[in-house]
Design an enzyme around this catalytic site. Structure first.
Site, short mmCIF file in Angstrom:
data_model
loop_
_atom_site.label_atom_id
_atom_site.label_comp_id
_atom_site.label_asym_id
_atom_site.label_seq_id
_atom_site.Cartn_x
_atom_site.Cartn_y
_atom_site.Cartn_z
CG ASP A 14 -2.09 -0.68 1.19
OD1 ASP A 14 -2.37 -1.20 0.11
OD2 ASP A 14 -2.82 -0.74 2.20
CB SER A 250 6.05 1.57 10.73
OG SER A 250 5.45 1.22 11.96
CE LYS A 251 3.09 0.86 3.63
NZ LYS A 251 3.36 0.09 2.43
NE ARG A 252 6.49 -3.79 12.34
CZ ARG A 252 6.91 -3.36 13.52
NH1 ARG A 252 6.33 -3.76 14.63
NH2 ARG A 252 7.92 -2.51 13.61
#
Ligand code: GLU
Length: 479
Positions: A14, A250-252
């Site tokens: 993404d 971060s995406k996490r």
């Protein structure tokens, strides 16, 4: 000189919010200077490559209005703009660097490199490639073990590697000494470090604007520019966006790291652009609400922050609410339709269009994000047979509810004219004057019965829109 800047996303999932943030700052300067903006796709990391990521980058940047002049989808004088389609371009420069002694082959296996690193850590010496392969042929090297047939190519970092450079945002920057960086991988793909320099040069990039995580790589890039006899571009390293705990976004850890999340939630692109601008920049007037055009017109590198801004979703919600209130009712209606349609509530009929037109002014001041419209207006669009009352909301105002609902039903039933004013007058007469209740207490069970929830636009307005028949049916069912 016309300036040429670029954003260089890697299609590894993404699109990251950082891509929009970098694009915005690149573009603010480009448009101010009347230059060109290049979108280059850095897809040399085949292990992390994801096929649909590139299209999502185009979609989300276009949604934000951050438009590029040249790119894989638009073409341009420096095509191709996808690094995987430029492999032949990099090869001659690798040969040149090998021929001039600036680079060497390395046959070390990943296992050998791992052992080397562990040994360096045990001995508490700086980690880095120990140059076992330097000056050797494959045969020399194979005799020592831990070698593989397909070599990588490494830069031979000299003692006098340039560690200092001038940054447009930070002034004089000193980066740490780099390791003998791999520039060509065993699979024939260049690494980022070689490809970025070759492409920035061949694409005529004058200013490299990117995240501060690349500061430590800049000495390697400077060396490559110097070795290849190319003029160095100017550099500007933007402060990284941070999570509230100050770690790199971060995406996490943070859904807001994904650009598609903002689309799903119903943030307005103009609000997100303003917010991203505000994270790294302040207008000379200190005004917090500004458009891209205003940012670009006043843009000055000396006004860009050096400290990593925290990504404050509360502030973004506030800004978004502001932008929602500024929209014309017609514009807002058009933007709400997809959210209601995706929730299966809006069928596009003339009836639904009328209902929504009436409801827009009621919700315009009540939303931080557009997706909230689904819960706010479910009661209005839900097919009558699917209407249910949220038990938690009903639970809250059980006491006296039956008397209130009955009195309200009787009063409304008698109404000939069904308008906001007549509904409110009838309810007030029955509940406030008749039962001697305060308005808040009196309206609560009616609100739950009619809208099914505790959150809804103002009650008489909601009831006027809903219509007499549906209101009475719901009141009777609840009583
Ligand atoms: N492909 C790199 C990234 O995804 C670009 C870094 C640069 O702008 O030089 O961050």
């Amino acid at each position: 000189m016309t300036v040429r800047l670029r954003v260089a996303p890697s299609p590894t999932g993404d699109p990251h919010v950082g891509t929009a943030y970098m694009s915005l700052f690149n573009l603010a300067f480009v448009r101010q200077q009347g230059g060109q903006f290049v979108l280059r796709v850095e897809d040399t990391d085949r292990a992390r490559f994801q096929a649909d990521s590139e299209a999502q980058v185009y979609e989300t940047l276009a949604w934000l209005g951050l438009d590029w002049d040249e790119g894989p989808d638009k073409g341009g004088p420096c095509a191709p703009y996808r690094q995987s389609e430029r492999l032949d371009t990099y090869q001659p420069y690798v040969e040149q660097l090998l021929g001039e002694g600036h680079a060497y082959h390395c046959w070390c296996t990943p296992e050998r490199l791992q052992e080397m690193r562990e040994d360096q850590q045990r001995r508490k010496v700086p980690t880095g490639y120990d140059r076992l392969c330097l000056g050797k042929t494959y045969e020399d090297r194979a005799a020592l073990g831990g070698a593989q047939e397909r070599p990588v190519v490494r830069m031979l970092i000299p003692d006098d590697v340039p560690l200092a450079f001038t940054d447009l945002i930070r002034g004089e920057v000193h980066a740490p000494r780099p390791d003998d960086q791999v520039i060509l991988k065993g699979d024939g793909f260049p690494t980022y470090h070689l490809a970025v320099v070759v492409d920035d040069h061949l694409m005529g990039i004058t200013h490299v604007v990117r995240g501060e995580e690349w500061i430590s790589s800049t000495p390697k890039h400077l060396l490559l520019f110097d070795w290849l006899g190319w003029e160095r571009p100017q550099f500007a390293h933007m402060p990284l966006l941070r999570n509230p705990d100050k770690s790199k976004i971060s995406k996490r850890k943070n859904p807001a790291a994904r650009l598609t999340w903002f689309v799903e939630q119903g943030y307005l692109p103009e609000a997100l652009v303003n917010f991203l601008g505000l994270l790294g920049y302040s207008l000379p007037s200190q005004e917090e609400i500004f458009t891209f055009a205003e940012m670009s017109a006043t843009f000055d590198w000396s006004r860009v922050n050096t400290v990593g801004p925290v990504f404050d979703l509360e502030k973004l919600g506030w800004l978004n609410g502001h932008y929602i209130r500024e929209l014309s009712e017609e514009d807002l209606r058009a933007r709400l339709v997809p959210f209601l349609a995706d929730a299966g509530l809006y069928d596009g009929s003339a009836g639904h269009l009328d209902l929504l037109t009436g409801a827009v002014p009621l919700v315009q001041t009540r939303m931080a994000v557009l997706s909230e419209v689904v819960d706010l207006l479910r009661f209005l669009f839900v097919p009558e047979q699917d209407f249910t009352v949220d038990p938690a909301a009903a639970e809250k105002n059980l006491v006296g509810a039956e008397a209130i609902l009955t009195a309200c039903t009787d009063a409304l039933e008698a109404l000939d004219e069904w308008t906001v004013e007549s509904v409110q007058a009838a309810m007030d007469a029955a509940l406030i004057d008749g039962l001697g209740l305060k308005r808040g207490k009196a309206y609560a069970p009616v609100r739950t019965a009619v809208t099914g929830s505790g959150i809804a636009p103002p009650l008489p307005e909601s009831m006027a829109l809903l219509g007499k028949a549906r209101v009475l049916r719901r009141l009777r069912a609840a009583a």
